[in-house]
Design a protein around this motif. Structure first.
Motif, PDB file in Angstrom:
ATOM      1  N   GLY A  69     -14.158  18.540  59.860  1.00 15.27           N
ATOM      2  CA  GLY A  69     -13.757  18.211  61.222  1.00 15.27           C
ATOM      3  C   GLY A  69     -14.713  17.326  61.983  1.00 15.27           C
ATOM      4  N   VAL A  70     -15.887  17.061  61.438  1.00 17.83           N
ATOM      5  CA  VAL A  70     -16.819  16.163  62.112  1.00 17.83           C
ATOM      6  C   VAL A  70     -16.211  14.755  62.060  1.00 17.83           C
ATOM      7  CG1 VAL A  70     -19.170  15.239  62.138  1.00 17.83           C
ATOM      8  CG2 VAL A  70     -18.767  17.605  61.431  1.00 17.83           C
ATOM      9  N   PRO A  71     -16.141  14.054  63.183  1.00 21.47           N
ATOM     10  CA  PRO A  71     -15.434  12.761  63.226  1.00 21.47           C
ATOM     11  C   PRO A  71     -16.235  11.604  62.603  1.00 21.47           C
ATOM     12  CG  PRO A  71     -16.330  13.264  65.376  1.00 21.47           C
ATOM     13  CD  PRO A  71     -16.608  14.460  64.503  1.00 21.47           C
ATOM     14  N   VAL A  72     -16.361  11.627  61.288  1.00 19.63           N
ATOM     15  CA  VAL A  72     -17.137  10.599  60.591  1.00 19.63           C
ATOM     16  C   VAL A  72     -16.264   9.575  59.865  1.00 19.63           C
ATOM     17  CG1 VAL A  72     -19.172  12.077  60.278  1.00 19.63           C
ATOM     18  CG2 VAL A  72     -17.386  12.028  58.522  1.00 19.63           C
ATOM     19  N   PHE A  73     -14.955   9.849  59.755  1.00 21.19           N
ATOM     20  CA  PHE A  73     -14.064   8.910  59.087  1.00 21.19           C
ATOM     21  C   PHE A  73     -13.705   7.774  60.043  1.00 21.19           C
ATOM     22  CE2 PHE A  73     -12.483  12.901  56.700  1.00 21.19           C
ATOM     23  CZ  PHE A  73     -13.488  12.783  55.755  1.00 21.19           C
ATOM     24  N   ALA A  74     -13.034   6.762  59.526  1.00 23.58           N
ATOM     25  CA  ALA A  74     -12.656   5.603  60.341  1.00 23.58           C
ATOM     26  C   ALA A  74     -11.946   6.048  61.614  1.00 23.58           C
ATOM     27  CB  ALA A  74     -11.762   4.667  59.533  1.00 23.58           C
ATOM     28  N   GLY A  75     -12.237   5.351  62.702  1.00 23.33           N
ATOM     29  CA  GLY A  75     -11.615   5.679  63.986  1.00 23.33           C
ATOM     30  C   GLY A  75     -12.093   6.986  64.572  1.00 23.33           C
ATOM     31  N   PHE A  76     -13.297   7.405  64.221  1.00 21.10           N
ATOM     32  CA  PHE A  76     -13.859   8.681  64.679  1.00 21.10           C
ATOM     33  C   PHE A  76     -12.920   9.839  64.389  1.00 21.10           C
ATOM     34  CE2 PHE A  76     -16.256   5.674  67.330  1.00 21.10           C
ATOM     35  CZ  PHE A  76     -17.542   6.073  67.022  1.00 21.10           C
ATOM     36  N   SER A  77     -12.307   9.819  63.215  1.00 14.86           N
ATOM     37  CA  SER A  77     -11.432  10.921  62.834  1.00 14.86           C
ATOM     38  C   SER A  77     -12.166  11.852  61.884  1.00 14.86           C
ATOM     39  CB  SER A  77     -10.154  10.390  62.171  1.00 14.86           C
ATOM     40  OG  SER A  77     -10.463   9.691  60.985  1.00 14.86           O
ATOM     41  N   GLY A  78     -11.642  13.028  61.740  1.00 14.65           N
ATOM     42  CA  GLY A  78     -12.200  14.023  60.836  1.00 14.65           C
ATOM     43  C   GLY A  78     -11.221  15.159  60.673  1.00 14.65           C
ATOM     44  N   GLY A  79     -11.466  15.984  59.684  1.00 14.20           N
ATOM     45  CA  GLY A  79     -10.602  17.129  59.442  1.00 14.20           C
ATOM     46  C   GLY A  79      -9.936  17.040  58.087  1.00 14.20           C
ATOM     47  N   ALA A  80      -9.528  18.207  57.607  1.00 10.34           N
ATOM     48  CA  ALA A  80      -8.875  18.276  56.297  1.00 10.34           C
ATOM     49  C   ALA A  80      -7.573  17.491  56.280  1.00 10.34           C
ATOM     50  CB  ALA A  80      -8.627  19.731  55.923  1.00 10.34           C
ATOM     51  N   HIS A  81      -6.911  17.387  57.441  1.00  4.20           N
ATOM     52  CA  HIS A  81      -5.646  16.646  57.497  1.00  4.20           C
ATOM     53  C   HIS A  81      -5.836  15.176  57.124  1.00  4.20           C
ATOM     54  CE1 HIS A  81      -7.350  15.811  61.463  1.00  4.20           C
ATOM     55  NE2 HIS A  81      -6.555  14.761  61.515  1.00  4.20           N
ATOM     56  N   PRO A  86      -2.267  10.171  54.400  1.00  2.00           N
ATOM     57  CA  PRO A  86      -2.050   8.910  53.687  1.00  2.00           C
ATOM     58  C   PRO A  86      -3.320   8.174  53.282  1.00  2.00           C
ATOM     59  CG  PRO A  86      -0.619   9.049  55.617  1.00  2.00           C
ATOM     60  CD  PRO A  86      -1.552  10.218  55.675  1.00  2.00           C
ATOM     61  N   SER A  87      -4.379   8.246  54.079  1.00  2.18           N
ATOM     62  CA  SER A  87      -5.604   7.509  53.758  1.00  2.18           C
ATOM     63  C   SER A  87      -6.640   8.341  52.998  1.00  2.18           C
ATOM     64  CB  SER A  87      -6.241   6.954  55.040  1.00  2.18           C
ATOM     65  OG  SER A  87      -6.638   8.016  55.889  1.00  2.18           O
ATOM     66  N   GLY A  88      -6.358   9.607  52.758  1.00  2.00           N
ATOM     67  CA  GLY A  88      -7.327  10.490  52.105  1.00  2.00           C
ATOM     68  C   GLY A  88      -7.705  10.072  50.696  1.00  2.00           C
ATOM     69  N   GLY A  89      -6.793   9.452  49.985  1.00  2.00           N
ATOM     70  CA  GLY A  89      -7.090   9.013  48.619  1.00  2.00           C
ATOM     71  C   GLY A  89      -8.225   8.015  48.562  1.00  2.00           C
ATOM     72  N   TYR A  90      -8.346   7.188  49.592  1.00  2.00           N
ATOM     73  CA  TYR A  90      -9.455   6.234  49.632  1.00  2.00           C
ATOM     74  C   TYR A  90     -10.785   6.983  49.716  1.00  2.00           C
ATOM     75  CZ  TYR A  90      -5.844   2.757  50.477  1.00  2.00           C
ATOM     76  OH  TYR A  90      -4.737   1.961  50.354  1.00  2.00           O
ATOM     77  N   ILE A  91     -10.811   8.028  50.527  1.00  2.00           N
ATOM     78  CA  ILE A  91     -12.055   8.803  50.687  1.00  2.00           C
ATOM     79  C   ILE A  91     -12.416   9.493  49.378  1.00  2.00           C
ATOM     80  CG2 ILE A  91     -13.150  10.715  51.936  1.00  2.00           C
ATOM     81  CD1 ILE A  91     -11.261   9.873  54.340  1.00  2.00           C
ATOM     82  N   LEU A 127      -9.183   1.407  45.630  1.00  2.00           N
ATOM     83  CA  LEU A 127      -7.806   1.012  45.920  1.00  2.00           C
ATOM     84  C   LEU A 127      -6.803   1.803  45.089  1.00  2.00           C
ATOM     85  CD1 LEU A 127      -8.217  -2.863  46.295  1.00  2.00           C
ATOM     86  CD2 LEU A 127      -7.859  -1.173  48.115  1.00  2.00           C
ATOM     87  N   ALA A 128      -7.149   2.087  43.836  1.00  2.00           N
ATOM     88  CA  ALA A 128      -6.243   2.860  42.971  1.00  2.00           C
ATOM     89  C   ALA A 128      -6.058   4.282  43.501  1.00  2.00           C
ATOM     90  CB  ALA A 128      -6.776   2.879  41.539  1.00  2.00           C
ATOM     91  N   PHE A 129      -7.165   4.928  43.850  1.00  2.00           N
ATOM     92  CA  PHE A 129      -7.083   6.289  44.408  1.00  2.00           C
ATOM     93  C   PHE A 129      -6.281   6.275  45.715  1.00  2.00           C
ATOM     94  CE2 PHE A 129     -10.297   7.510  41.431  1.00  2.00           C
ATOM     95  CZ  PHE A 129     -10.382   8.893  41.434  1.00  2.00           C
ATOM     96  N   GLY A 130      -6.637   5.348  46.596  1.00  2.00           N
ATOM     97  CA  GLY A 130      -5.992   5.293  47.903  1.00  2.00           C
ATOM     98  C   GLY A 130      -4.516   5.000  47.832  1.00  2.00           C
ATOM     99  N   THR A 131      -4.144   4.032  46.998  1.00  2.00           N
ATOM    100  CA  THR A 131      -2.744   3.655  46.885  1.00  2.00           C
ATOM    101  C   THR A 131      -1.913   4.765  46.257  1.00  2.00           C
ATOM    102  OG1 THR A 131      -3.396   1.340  46.723  1.00  2.00           O
ATOM    103  CG2 THR A 131      -1.179   1.892  45.982  1.00  2.00           C
ATOM    104  N   THR A 132      -2.482   5.451  45.299  1.00  2.00           N
ATOM    105  CA  THR A 132      -1.755   6.556  44.662  1.00  2.00           C
ATOM    106  C   THR A 132      -1.434   7.643  45.676  1.00  2.00           C
ATOM    107  OG1 THR A 132      -2.800   6.079  42.534  1.00  2.00           O
ATOM    108  CG2 THR A 132      -1.843   8.281  42.821  1.00  2.00           C
ATOM    109  N   GLN A 133      -2.424   8.050  46.486  1.00  2.00           N
ATOM    110  CA  GLN A 133      -2.160   9.088  47.480  1.00  2.00           C
ATOM    111  C   GLN A 133      -1.219   8.573  48.570  1.00  2.00           C
ATOM    112  OE1 GLN A 133      -5.327  11.741  48.437  1.00  2.00           O
ATOM    113  NE2 GLN A 133      -4.574  12.133  50.503  1.00  2.00           N
TER     114      GLN A 133
END
Length: 189
Positions: A69-81, A86-91, A127-133
């Protein structure tokens, strides 16, 4: 005592590069489904400097911190969601990318040409991980997933791969010289 110092240095490097990724993630260009961000640049720099194991561990730390939940992802987002969205595969791809990129450099040498090749391969892994998810979560066709999750990122990804290689090799040389990271057999030669 020396073993404890190495372990502490290892953990600090992982934490530092997870923090670098969090900072660069906030530099973004919004696109309809997946933004272009500085995250992948940070992954390339991390792997080029730290190598496979530390690089992958830094990305695991980044994913875990953001997943809690710490907002470290793009756009100051965070959380298991975010991780299951859709973008979790990239991470998740960042972990594999850091490992493979670092592994290639460890098996060849920490030189710009090798770093560039390793970072380009790493870009396609992400890109492969991200696109698949993205395809699975949004129930897209493969063509639609490629249009949304790969094609917009290729040119920028190649530029980031070159920049990560250049920065990573330059910084790594200085850190090895300062005895802050261990050099490999290839760097000794």
């Amino acid at each position: 005592m020396e073993q404890q110092r190495k372990r502490l240095r290892f953990m600090l490097n992982c934490a530092l590069f997870a923090a670098l990724t969090a900072i660069l993630a906030q530099i973004e260009i919004p696109l309809p489904l997946i933004p272009i961000s500085g995250q992948t640049l940070a992954v390339g720099i991390t792997a080029t400097i730290l190598g496979s194991k530390q690089g992958a561990l830094a990305m695991i730390c980044y994913a875990v911190i953001g997943g809690t939940g710490v907002p470290v992802f793009a756009g100051f987002s965070g959380g298991a969601h975010v991780l299951v969205g859709p973008s979790g595969g990239y991470i998740f791809g960042f972990i594999a990318t850091a490992y493979v990129t670092g592994f290639i450099l460890e098996k060849t040498s920490f030189r710009f040409q090798n770093a560039l090749l390793a970072n380009i391969i790493g870009m396609f892994i992400t890109l492969a991980f991200g696109t698949t998810q993205l395809k699975i979560i949004l129930d897209l066709s493969w063509n639609a997933a490629l249009v949304a999750g790969v094609y917009p990122f290729i040119i920028v990804g190649l530029m980031k791969a070159a920049l990560a290689s250049w920065i990573g090799i330059a910084v790594r040389k200085r850190l090895v010289h300062a005895n802050l990271i261990l050099e490999t057999k290839q760097e000794v030669v």
